[in-house]
Design a protein around this motif. Structure first.
Motif, PDB file in Angstrom:
ATOM      1  N   SER A 105     -55.718  57.916 155.579  1.00  0.00           N
ATOM      2  CA  SER A 105     -56.348  59.063 154.924  1.00  0.00           C
ATOM      3  C   SER A 105     -57.848  58.829 154.759  1.00  0.00           C
ATOM      4  O   SER A 105     -58.633  59.767 154.804  1.00  0.00           O
ATOM      5  CB  SER A 105     -55.686  59.382 153.580  1.00  0.00           C
ATOM      6  OG  SER A 105     -55.893  58.328 152.697  1.00  0.00           O
ATOM      7  N   ILE A 106     -58.254  57.560 154.606  1.00  0.00           N
ATOM      8  CA  ILE A 106     -59.696  57.271 154.539  1.00  0.00           C
ATOM      9  C   ILE A 106     -60.344  57.613 155.873  1.00  0.00           C
ATOM     10  O   ILE A 106     -61.383  58.267 155.934  1.00  0.00           O
ATOM     11  CB  ILE A 106     -59.953  55.781 154.181  1.00  0.00           C
ATOM     12  CG1 ILE A 106     -59.539  55.530 152.733  1.00  0.00           C
ATOM     13  CG2 ILE A 106     -61.424  55.422 154.381  1.00  0.00           C
ATOM     14  CD1 ILE A 106     -59.513  54.068 152.336  1.00  0.00           C
ATOM     15  N   LEU A 107     -59.681  57.204 156.958  1.00  0.00           N
ATOM     16  CA  LEU A 107     -60.201  57.505 158.294  1.00  0.00           C
ATOM     17  C   LEU A 107     -60.318  59.006 158.490  1.00  0.00           C
ATOM     18  O   LEU A 107     -61.317  59.512 159.000  1.00  0.00           O
ATOM     19  CB  LEU A 107     -59.261  56.935 159.363  1.00  0.00           C
ATOM     20  CG  LEU A 107     -59.317  55.432 159.570  1.00  0.00           C
ATOM     21  CD1 LEU A 107     -58.231  55.000 160.532  1.00  0.00           C
ATOM     22  CD2 LEU A 107     -60.675  55.025 160.101  1.00  0.00           C
ATOM     23  N   GLU A 108     -59.267  59.736 158.033  1.00  0.00           N
ATOM     24  CA  GLU A 108     -59.237  61.175 158.213  1.00  0.00           C
ATOM     25  C   GLU A 108     -60.407  61.819 157.459  1.00  0.00           C
ATOM     26  O   GLU A 108     -61.129  62.650 158.015  1.00  0.00           O
ATOM     27  CB  GLU A 108     -57.907  61.709 157.680  1.00  0.00           C
ATOM     28  CG  GLU A 108     -57.504  63.029 158.283  1.00  0.00           C
ATOM     29  CD  GLU A 108     -56.140  63.446 157.760  1.00  0.00           C
ATOM     30  OE1 GLU A 108     -55.181  62.678 157.949  1.00  0.00           O
ATOM     31  OE2 GLU A 108     -56.059  64.510 157.149  1.00  0.00           O
ATOM     32  N   THR A 109     -60.617  61.393 156.214  1.00  0.00           N
ATOM     33  CA  THR A 109     -61.708  61.944 155.406  1.00  0.00           C
ATOM     34  C   THR A 109     -63.049  61.675 156.080  1.00  0.00           C
ATOM     35  O   THR A 109     -63.898  62.567 156.167  1.00  0.00           O
ATOM     36  CB  THR A 109     -61.721  61.303 154.002  1.00  0.00           C
ATOM     37  OG1 THR A 109     -60.394  61.311 153.521  1.00  0.00           O
ATOM     38  CG2 THR A 109     -62.614  62.084 153.054  1.00  0.00           C
ATOM     39  N   SER A 110     -63.244  60.443 156.571  1.00  0.00           N
ATOM     40  CA  SER A 110     -64.505  60.115 157.236  1.00  0.00           C
ATOM     41  C   SER A 110     -64.751  61.035 158.419  1.00  0.00           C
ATOM     42  O   SER A 110     -65.849  61.537 158.611  1.00  0.00           O
ATOM     43  CB  SER A 110     -64.487  58.680 157.757  1.00  0.00           C
ATOM     44  OG  SER A 110     -64.141  57.813 156.740  1.00  0.00           O
ATOM     45  N   LEU A 111     -63.696  61.270 159.210  1.00  0.00           N
ATOM     46  CA  LEU A 111     -63.840  62.108 160.399  1.00  0.00           C
ATOM     47  C   LEU A 111     -64.212  63.534 160.015  1.00  0.00           C
ATOM     48  O   LEU A 111     -65.090  64.143 160.631  1.00  0.00           O
ATOM     49  CB  LEU A 111     -62.542  62.101 161.212  1.00  0.00           C
ATOM     50  CG  LEU A 111     -62.379  60.898 162.132  1.00  0.00           C
ATOM     51  CD1 LEU A 111     -60.994  60.888 162.754  1.00  0.00           C
ATOM     52  CD2 LEU A 111     -63.436  60.906 163.228  1.00  0.00           C
ATOM     53  N   VAL A 112     -63.553  64.071 158.981  1.00  0.00           N
ATOM     54  CA  VAL A 112     -63.836  65.445 158.542  1.00  0.00           C
ATOM     55  C   VAL A 112     -65.286  65.544 158.079  1.00  0.00           C
ATOM     56  O   VAL A 112     -66.012  66.469 158.444  1.00  0.00           O
ATOM     57  CB  VAL A 112     -62.865  65.867 157.404  1.00  0.00           C
ATOM     58  CG1 VAL A 112     -63.318  67.176 156.766  1.00  0.00           C
ATOM     59  CG2 VAL A 112     -61.451  66.006 157.950  1.00  0.00           C
ATOM     60  N   ASN A 113     -65.740  64.556 157.298  1.00  0.00           N
ATOM     61  CA  ASN A 113     -67.124  64.567 156.803  1.00  0.00           C
ATOM     62  C   ASN A 113     -68.131  64.511 157.937  1.00  0.00           C
ATOM     63  O   ASN A 113     -69.133  65.208 157.924  1.00  0.00           O
ATOM     64  CB  ASN A 113     -67.366  63.384 155.857  1.00  0.00           C
ATOM     65  CG  ASN A 113     -66.674  63.610 154.533  1.00  0.00           C
ATOM     66  OD1 ASN A 113     -66.343  64.748 154.195  1.00  0.00           O
ATOM     67  ND2 ASN A 113     -66.443  62.545 153.796  1.00  0.00           N
TER      68      ASN A 113
END
Ligand SMILES: [Zn+2]
Length: 188
Positions: free
Chosen positions: A15-23
């Motif tokens: 989920s950290i990776l996902e958030t980084s990608l969205v940002n």
């Protein structure tokens, strides 16, 4: 119990990776959108609309082209692949683009290229001398060849994005390794 805690940890990493990608995606969009100086790209021959400056991601001076992510459906992509043996695009295969209004040559979409042109693959390269730009704010039409389309902010964002993607890739590799250890034992 060991396996459960590993799973939770990996889910968190995911989920950290996902958030980084969205940002990162949001930041790139912000860098790209410059409504103040938005322009519409027209065919210099028949005035058909080919695209707008919000889809422009820079220019390739050697090829005298504006680089676009997207164009309108009035820029028609020819079916057949062509190959260039000389000039700036020597060694490249590409599809030619023409205007649906007057059939004039618009530019090309390179598919395979020598290394130094690899960043242009699958993008729309529109010939500057064939384009007129309508500035929405001033309501004036000017020749594209009199304008600069360098987008240093986007270049910077892409550089930052690449750095962050490298970190993400490292994290992914580490996660993959851990998952293998969990499922297949240490010998993976
Ligand atoms: Zn035209």
């Amino acid at each position: 119990m060991y396996v459960m805690s590993k799973h939770t940890e990996d889910n968190t990493s995911c989920s950290i990776l996902e958030t980084s990608l969205v940002n990162l995606t949001k930041r790139l969009d912000l860098a790209r959108v410059n409504y103040q100086n938005a322009m519409v790209l027209h065919c210099a021959m028949c005035n058909t609309v080919w695209g707008d400056s919000l889809e422009v991601c820079g220019e390739e001076k050697q090829l005298n082209s504006i680089i676009c992510l997207r164009v309108t459906k009035d820029v028609v992509v020819k079916d057949e692949l062509e190959f260039r043996v000389e000039g700036q695009m020597a060694g490249s295969t590409y599809k030619a683009l023409h205007c649906s209004g007057c059939q004039c040559f618009v530019g090309v979409v390179p598919y395979s290229t020598p290394k130094h042109l690899s960043a242009l693959r699958n993008l729309f390269l529109l010939q500057k001398e064939n384009i007129n730009c309508y500035n929405l704010r001033s309501g004036t039409m000017v020749k594209a060849s009199s304008l600069h389309f360098d987008q240093s902010t986007v270049g910077k964002s892409i550089k930052e994005l690449k750095q962050e993607m490298d970190v993400l890739a490292e994290n992914l590799t580490a996660m993959e390794k851990r998952l293998k250890e969990v499922y297949y034992g240490k010998d993976g």
